[in-house]
Design a protein around this motif. Structure first.
Motif, mmCIF file in Angstrom:
data_model
loop_
_atom_site.group_PDB
_atom_site.id
_atom_site.type_symbol
_atom_site.label_atom_id
_atom_site.label_comp_id
_atom_site.label_asym_id
_atom_site.label_seq_id
_atom_site.Cartn_x
_atom_site.Cartn_y
_atom_site.Cartn_z
ATOM 1 N N ASP A 159 0.829 -1.207 0.000
ATOM 2 C CA ASP A 159 0.000 0.000 0.000
ATOM 3 C C ASP A 159 0.863 1.256 0.000
ATOM 4 O O ASP A 159 0.525 2.252 -0.642
ATOM 5 N N ARG A 160 1.971 1.227 0.718
ATOM 6 C CA ARG A 160 2.847 2.393 0.783
ATOM 7 C C ARG A 160 3.494 2.672 -0.572
ATOM 8 O O ARG A 160 3.619 3.820 -0.999
ATOM 9 N N THR A 161 3.901 1.611 -1.252
ATOM 10 C CA THR A 161 4.473 1.772 -2.590
ATOM 11 C C THR A 161 3.433 2.318 -3.553
ATOM 12 O O THR A 161 3.726 3.202 -4.365
ATOM 13 N N ASP A 162 2.206 1.804 -3.449
ATOM 14 C CA ASP A 162 1.132 2.292 -4.320
ATOM 15 C C ASP A 162 0.891 3.780 -4.109
ATOM 16 O O ASP A 162 0.732 4.541 -5.075
ATOM 17 N N GLU A 163 0.861 4.198 -2.849
ATOM 18 C CA GLU A 163 0.612 5.615 -2.549
ATOM 19 C C GLU A 163 1.746 6.482 -3.074
ATOM 20 O O GLU A 163 1.516 7.547 -3.662
#
Length: 236
Positions: A159-163
């Motif tokens: 999720d952090r990479t996506d954001e």
């Protein structure tokens, strides 16, 4: 790219219903972020507080907080005694964006592990880009290309990479929007997107990473070669 500020503001008014009764700066920022990504408000344009507040039915304080959030995301810039503008990227900005893209996208592909891989979202983005190109909808082709790279980063399952990638690619759209010929820029990469997804579908992550590495280097060089030296400020 030529934009019609009046049309953009009329379209923005249609987003008013998305705010609902719990209007927040974050929701306003999300609407403006999407409109900027779509090219409704291109780089260099000044955003009128009065007209946007009227279009969305929000207070100036709410809008100013939304502007602050988007300024933090490097999508807007505030100029003393002049107002708030959609940011125009420099060559240095573009080089840094591609540096981050290389770190994220190539690492996501490199870390896939053993095949088979679920690349359905990557494949869907490739197909959407090809359909848009076939119908001459080059702005939509540009959007599909962004989704392709977002999907590649999404293979990391983080999720952090996506954001992080959403922010990086939103910035990149600012560069795409003032390119003179979107077809000339995007058309060669349709085939290369297809090559990458085919390598992934075949379970060849290493091959896909090599293709992606060269792809990003070529894209950066082409973008810098064609990028205009400056974009004039205008009002919306």
């Amino acid at each position: 790219m030529t934009a019609d500020p009046s049309a953009a503001l009329s379209a923005l008014a249609a987003d008013r219903g998305l705010l609902g009764r719990t209007s927040t700066a974050e929701r306003v920022a999300a609407i403006l972020r999407e409109r900027i990504a779509q090219g409704a408000f291109p780089p260099g344009i000044r955003l009128s507080e009065e007209r946007i507040c009227t279009a969305l039915g929000v207070s100036r304080n709410t809008l100013r907080e939304a502007f602050r959030l988007l300024t933090h995301e490097r999508l807007l810039v505030q100029r003393l005694n002049r107002g708030t503008f959609v940011r125009v990227l420099s060559d240095t900005d573009i080089e840094d964006i591609y540096r981050v893209r290389h770190l994220i996208e190539c690492a996501a592909v490199r870390g896939l592990g053993a095949p088979p891989y679920d690349v359905s979202e990557v494949r869907a983005a490739v197909s959407a880009g090809e359909r848009a190109a076939a119908e001459g909808r080059w702005q939509e082709c540009s959007t599909a290309n962004i989704r392709f790279h977002q999907a590649l980063a999404g293979l990391a399952g983080s999720d952090r990479t996506d954001e992080m990638m959403r922010g990086v690619l939103a910035e990149l759209r600012l560069a795409f929007h003032i390119m003179g010929d979107l077809r000339r820029f995007h058309d060669p990469y349709l085939t290369r997107n297809q090559e990458i997804v085919r390598a992934l579908e075949a379970g060849d992550a290493a091959g896909a990473e090599r293709l992606l590495d060269t792809y990003l280097a070529d894209s950066l060089r082409q973008l810098l070669d064609a990028y205009p030296e400056e974009a004039a400020d205008t009002d919306a």
